[in-house]
Design a protein around this motif. Structure first.
Motif, PDB file in Angstrom:
ATOM      1  N   VAL A  70       0.994   3.404   2.266  1.00 62.10           N
ATOM      2  CA  VAL A  70       2.421   3.099   2.127  1.00 62.10           C
ATOM      3  C   VAL A  70       2.667   1.596   2.187  1.00 62.10           C
ATOM      4  CG1 VAL A  70       3.173   5.293   3.079  1.00 62.10           C
ATOM      5  CG2 VAL A  70       2.803   3.364   4.601  1.00 62.10           C
ATOM      6  N   ALA A  71       1.649   0.843   2.622  1.00 61.42           N
ATOM      7  CA  ALA A  71       1.802  -0.615   2.680  1.00 61.42           C
ATOM      8  C   ALA A  71       1.890  -1.176   1.256  1.00 61.42           C
ATOM      9  CB  ALA A  71       0.611  -1.224   3.418  1.00 61.42           C
ATOM     10  N   PRO A  72       2.441  -2.382   1.090  1.00 56.49           N
ATOM     11  CA  PRO A  72       2.453  -3.008  -0.230  1.00 56.49           C
ATOM     12  C   PRO A  72       1.022  -3.155  -0.761  1.00 56.49           C
ATOM     13  CG  PRO A  72       3.818  -4.247   1.309  1.00 56.49           C
ATOM     14  CD  PRO A  72       3.120  -3.204   2.103  1.00 56.49           C
ATOM     15  N   THR A  73       0.881  -3.116  -2.089  1.00 58.71           N
ATOM     16  CA  THR A  73      -0.453  -3.096  -2.673  1.00 58.71           C
ATOM     17  C   THR A  73      -1.333  -4.282  -2.261  1.00 58.71           C
ATOM     18  OG1 THR A  73       0.262  -1.754  -4.506  1.00 58.71           O
ATOM     19  CG2 THR A  73      -1.698  -3.079  -4.864  1.00 58.71           C
ATOM     20  N   PRO A  74      -0.838  -5.524  -2.221  1.00 59.54           N
ATOM     21  CA  PRO A  74      -1.730  -6.601  -1.774  1.00 59.54           C
ATOM     22  C   PRO A  74      -2.276  -6.356  -0.375  1.00 59.54           C
ATOM     23  CG  PRO A  74       0.224  -7.525  -2.783  1.00 59.54           C
ATOM     24  CD  PRO A  74       0.465  -6.057  -2.653  1.00 59.54           C
ATOM     25  N   VAL A  75      -1.446  -5.785   0.500  1.00 64.72           N
ATOM     26  CA  VAL A  75      -1.914  -5.481   1.851  1.00 64.72           C
ATOM     27  C   VAL A  75      -3.012  -4.428   1.791  1.00 64.72           C
ATOM     28  CG1 VAL A  75      -1.251  -4.481   4.043  1.00 64.72           C
ATOM     29  CG2 VAL A  75       0.251  -6.122   2.932  1.00 64.72           C
ATOM     30  N   SER A  76      -2.777  -3.379   0.996  1.00 64.77           N
ATOM     31  CA  SER A  76      -3.791  -2.325   0.889  1.00 64.77           C
ATOM     32  C   SER A  76      -5.083  -2.886   0.339  1.00 64.77           C
ATOM     33  CB  SER A  76      -3.291  -1.208  -0.027  1.00 64.77           C
ATOM     34  OG  SER A  76      -2.060  -0.723   0.422  1.00 64.77           O
ATOM     35  N   ALA A  77      -4.962  -3.731  -0.679  1.00 65.19           N
ATOM     36  CA  ALA A  77      -6.166  -4.284  -1.295  1.00 65.19           C
ATOM     37  C   ALA A  77      -6.927  -5.146  -0.303  1.00 65.19           C
ATOM     38  CB  ALA A  77      -5.787  -5.109  -2.527  1.00 65.19           C
TER      39      ALA A  77
END
Lengths: 125, 815
Positions: free
Chosen positions: B232-239
């Motif tokens: 659910v985190a923003p994609t840059p965070v997930s990446a």
């Protein structure tokens, strides 16, 4: 002469027991009386740290016989006065409670009851 | 330099929130500065590290206590730094174009990501187990804030809490493991621990605990549930966190400790069973996902299992394989995450069944993603292929000293099965995201700008270049393998072509099987739907959280009822159970001298004491039983005056005089108050029957306990009184009364404190009375009360003084 007389030790126990009992009552006035009894018990306990009966710690009287340790006496003196201050304050409080709702009982904390009454945890599905 | 770099991260993080207000999402370009600095500095250290000379730093914190914070940058740490700072800075550049200016809390997001980067850097460069734990939990906390970035959404908050409880909870187990290891070895330096692993009965337990923490962090089955939820985190965070760096923390720890502890009993079975299960389960789940990001999340779970199996082997070849695989996974997974993020950002969805024609509209992105997916699937000539060749090499029969031929073959077989599934979901992701599907309507959307795509393309190039030229990565991998303790240096180098060997055969077989799987994917999906769900620990997590809540509520409901008497009874009960129980136990086990067995025990000093004690005791008990207020008051007065008698007999006339005064005043005040109150104590709320008897028993026991402790402690007294020297001092001080001297001279400051208490009480009482006059004039503030209170207030300080003057014992005392 380190050990105190047995009747006095028992008296301390009686004062604490009765003090505790009054302390857990609903009536604020009895709570105040309980604190008075606990104060007496503590003072006596302090006194007994010196052992048995003795002569007063006064210079000049120190002829024959054992002289009492003055340090517990000084502490007890302080304790008596402070117990008096606390008692007066509690009495004023008890009196105010009585002025408010015509009885001097310790009511239950509503907020604690509310937490206890929560049926289900809020965040656990 | 290493601590300074970490400090630079923190300093930049502090200025980011105010900058974000001016710069908007471009603040991430500023945020990338410390990461770039770290990456550049690490690159400068590369020659030394390749020669086996790690960069070190040492910060003495409390050297006297043996607390020195050691840092070192060796080959393994450098590999991680390449992920943290290298890939990290590209992701930050990407984030500068990913977020819109209207994104909420941009400053917090950027600052937390930089702080996370600092913590992660700390994890991999510290050489101290305890410091590692601190940095480790800092990454957990940062991850919590970052997952919960959209804190207005409930699923976001829930995922954040889930990740925090799971990783931090098992992190505590890990801390216990660290402590056991450190105590067994006598040092908390990781390099010393690995070079000379401790032995002892507790070491296997410590290993299990440390692995539990590492497995939770690296999302191993069955604790993997938090990672997909964290998407659910923003994609840059997930990446950044949940693909490239943080989840690799567990793998890093396993790889770090493996050279020293791979021989310890439970290590290899745990690493192999959990790692292999994770690899297969994650890949199986990934095949079912329709959301590109979730597919990647389960793919990450699978790859983390794979990495754990590699890192845990502890052989030199595994050192080579781990470095290659860490880099390969970091590159391809972050490329794919960012690519899915671009699709999500431009098209507005990342659900594969609703995407069509993306590859035609964004050919550059599609090519980059194809390279990365190919690397993930293990196709030549990409880094993923090179790494996978090395991975198979680790578990070839005979290559791992602790495994039989059958065991190695079984591990290889499961690795191959996982790789086939990996091929399957790699193909599914690319196919589903980029191909044109006849049955799905194409959407209209703007194409992505070059700056937005540049990080994706650069990362894809990083998947390709080291594959074409494995010598770019090989020296680093060899440098790490050289630190492994096993004597025989491996004659193995990362390469595209090793000749016709078993690993090559396996790769061909995996690719062929993967192609077959992908061709028959519809049939496979039907099989999956029919198969039962794999068990995971998410149910256990919810049961655990629910149990904690309901236990807390149950305890609160029973103990915190809001009733003061009950609270006091609980405290008394605790007094009886804990110190009381200990007292009885030590009496029974004769750890304590029984007072009655010796000494000068006697019932009384003089018979007068018996009489006085009876007066005090009987009147106290009668006061308790009295229902009416005035008699209770009088009985209490009797107790007080009995006490005066005891004081006199005990050689304390000062006390007796003071107590007489105080008792008299207390009685007068009580009578003033009681005058207004009902004649009897209210009986409505009184306890009756068993509760009352129980209360009486508890209070009686508490009284007995106090008396017992008093008797035992006075009997145990061995030192002379502290006031022994006071006699000589009294001669100089010029007073004959020692008690008075103590109060007014020796301990005069205490007396000032006492007076302060009295004044405070007097002010409080006076204010209660004055408030009464203003507000309660009509119902109770008549002249009786009005008169009573000021008397009290006026008298208290006076009493305080009189009490002491009484004790001067001489002429001007009580007058």
């Amino acid at each position: 002469m380190n050990t105190p007389a047995l009747v006095l030790v028992i008296t301390v126990g009686v004062l604490y027991g009765t003090g505790f009992y009054l302390l857990v009552q609903r009536s604020l006035m009895r709570v105040v009386l309980g604190i008075l009894l606990l104060g007496h018990g503590s003072n006596l306990a302090l006194l007994l740290t010196d052992g048995g009966a003795a002569l007063p710690p006064l210079l000049g009287d120190a002829g024959e016989g054992r002289i009492a340790d003055p340090l517990p006496h000084a502490m007890i003196l302080t304790a008596i006065v402070i117990t008096f201050g606390v008692t007066t304050f509690l009495l004023a409080l008890a009196y105010r409670v009585w002025l408010g709702d015509e009885n001097d009982e310790v009511p239950d904390d509503i907020e604690d009851r509310r937490i206890g009454a929560l049926a289900e945890p809020e965040d656990s599905a | 330099m290493l601590p300074a770099l970490i400090a630079l991260h923190v300093a930049v993080a502090v200025v980011l929130p105010p900058l974000a207000v001016r710069l908007g999402p471009r603040v991430f370009l500023v945020a990338a500065v410390p990461l770039l600095a770290t990456a550049g500095w690490a690159l400068l250290q590369l020659p030394g590290i390749l020669d086996g000379r790690p960069a070190t730093a040492s910060v003495p914190w409390a050297p006297e206590l043996g607390l020195v914070l050691d840092f070192r940058l060796d080959a393994l740490a450098l590999t991680m730094v390449a992920l943290i700072s290298g890939i990290g800075s590209l992701i930050f550049v990407y984030a500068a174009w990913y977020f819109s200016a209207s994104e909420r809390a941009l400053g917090r997001l950027a600052a937390m990501m930089v702080l996370f980067s600092a913590s992660m850097l700390g994890v991999v460069v510290t050489d101290n187990l305890l410091a590692l734990y601190v940095f480790w939990e800092l990454t957990t906390v940062c991850s919590f804030v970052l997952i919960g970035h959209s804190d207005h959404r409930e699923n976001s908050r829930r995922a954040a809490i889930q990740a925090l409880i799971t990783t931090a909870g098992f992190g505590l187990l890990m801390l216990i493991g660290f402590l056991l290891l450190g105590q067994a070895a006598g040092t908390y330096r990781i390099s010393e621990l690995v070079a000379d692993p401790p032995t002892g009965p507790l070491v296997p337990l410590a290993v299990v605990l440390v692995l539990a923490g590492a497995f939770a962090k690296s999302a191993q089955v069955p604790l993997h549930y938090w990672l997909p939820a964290a998407m659910v985190a923003p994609t840059p965070v997930s990446a950044y966190l949940h693909a490239a760096t943080m989840v690799k923390g567990g793998v890093y720890l396993v790889a770090r400790l493996a050279p020293g502890f791979a021989d310890t009993g439970p290590w290899l079975p745990l690493v192999l069973s959990f790692g292999l299960a994770t690899m297969v389960v994650g890949a199986w789940r990934a095949m079912r996902q329709d959301d590109g990001k979730l597919l990647l999340a389960y793919g990450t779970v699978s790859q983390l299992g794979f990495l754990t199996v590699l890192a845990g082997a502890g052989t030199p070849i595994s050192g080579i394989a781990v470095v290659a695989m860490l880099l390969a996974h970091g590159f391809f997974k972050s490329t794919l995450f960012l690519a899915v993020g671009v699709i999500d950002h431009q098209v507005g969805t990342r659900t594969m069944s609703r995407l069509s024609g993306v590859g035609r509209r964004m050919p550059v992105l599609a090519t980059a993603a194809a390279v990365a997916a190919g690397s993930m699937a293990g196709l030549p000539p990409l880094l993923g292929f090179v790494a996978k060749e090395a991975d198979f090499e680790v578990y070839l029969p005979g290559h791992h000293p602790a495994l039989s031929v059958a065991g190695s073959s079984a591990v290889l077989l499961v690795l191959a099965l996982g790789s086939v599934l990996t091929f399957g979901y790699s193909a599914r992701l690319w196919w589903g995201s980029f191909t044109t599907k006849a049955e799905v309507a194409e959407r209209r959307y703007p194409s992505a700008g070059p700056a937005f795509l540049a990080p994706v393309v650069l990362l894809a190039a990083a998947c390709l270049l080291p594959g074409l030229a494995p010598s770019l990565v090989d020296p680093l991998a060899q440098a790490h393998a050289a630190t492994m303790p096993h004597a025989a240096a491996p004659d193995y180098h990362l390469a595209l072509w090793h000749g016709f060997s078993l690993p090559l055969l396996l790769s061909v077989a995996v690719t062929a099987a993967g192609l077959v799987l992908f061709a028959n994917r519809e049939r496979f999906y039907r099989l999956q739907s029919a198969a039962p769900r794999w068990p995971d620990a998410e149910v256990a997590y919810h049961l655990f959280v629910h149990a904690v809540y309901s236990t807390a509520l149950g305890v609160t409901r029973r103990l915190q009822t809001g009733s003061l008497p009950l609270y006091l009874t609980v405290i008394l009960g605790t007094l009886l159970v804990v110190p009381g129980g200990w007292f009885v136990w030590s009496l029974a086990s004769s750890g304590l001298h029984v007072p009655m067995s010796g000494g000068d025990w006697r019932l009384w000093d003089t018979p007068v004491q018996l009489v006085l004690a009876l007066v005090v005791g009987v009147s106290a008990i009668a006061a308790v039983r009295e229902e009416r207020r005035f008699p209770a008051l009088l009985l209490l007065g009797a107790t007080g005056f009995g006490m005066c008698g005891i004081f006199v007999v005990h050689g304390a006339p000062d006390l007796a005089l003071t107590l007489i005064l105080v008792e008299t005043l207390t009685m007068i005040i009580l009578i003033f108050v009681l005058r207004r109150l009902p004649a009897r104590f209210a009986s409505g709320a009184r306890r009756v029957g068993w509760p009352r008897r129980l209360t009486a028993v508890v209070c009686a026991l508490a009284g007995i306990f106090v008396a017992g402790v008093l008797a035992a402690s006075t009997y145990a007294r061995s030192l002379p009184p502290a006031s022994v020297g006071y006699w000589e001092e009294a001669e100089h001080a010029g007073s004959a009364n020692l008690v008075n001297l103590i109060l007014a001279d020796f301990r005069a400051m205490d007396t000032i404190g006492e007076i302060t208490v009295l004044v405070t009480a007097a002010v409080a009482v006076a204010s209660l009375v004055v408030a009464n006059r203003r507000t309660g004039g009509e119902n109770g503030g008549d002249e009786g009360n009005g008169a009573a209170k000021p008397v009290m207030a006026r008298n208290e300080p006076v009493i305080g003084r009189e009490g002491h003057e009484t004790s001067t014992g001489g002429g001007h005392g009580s007058g």
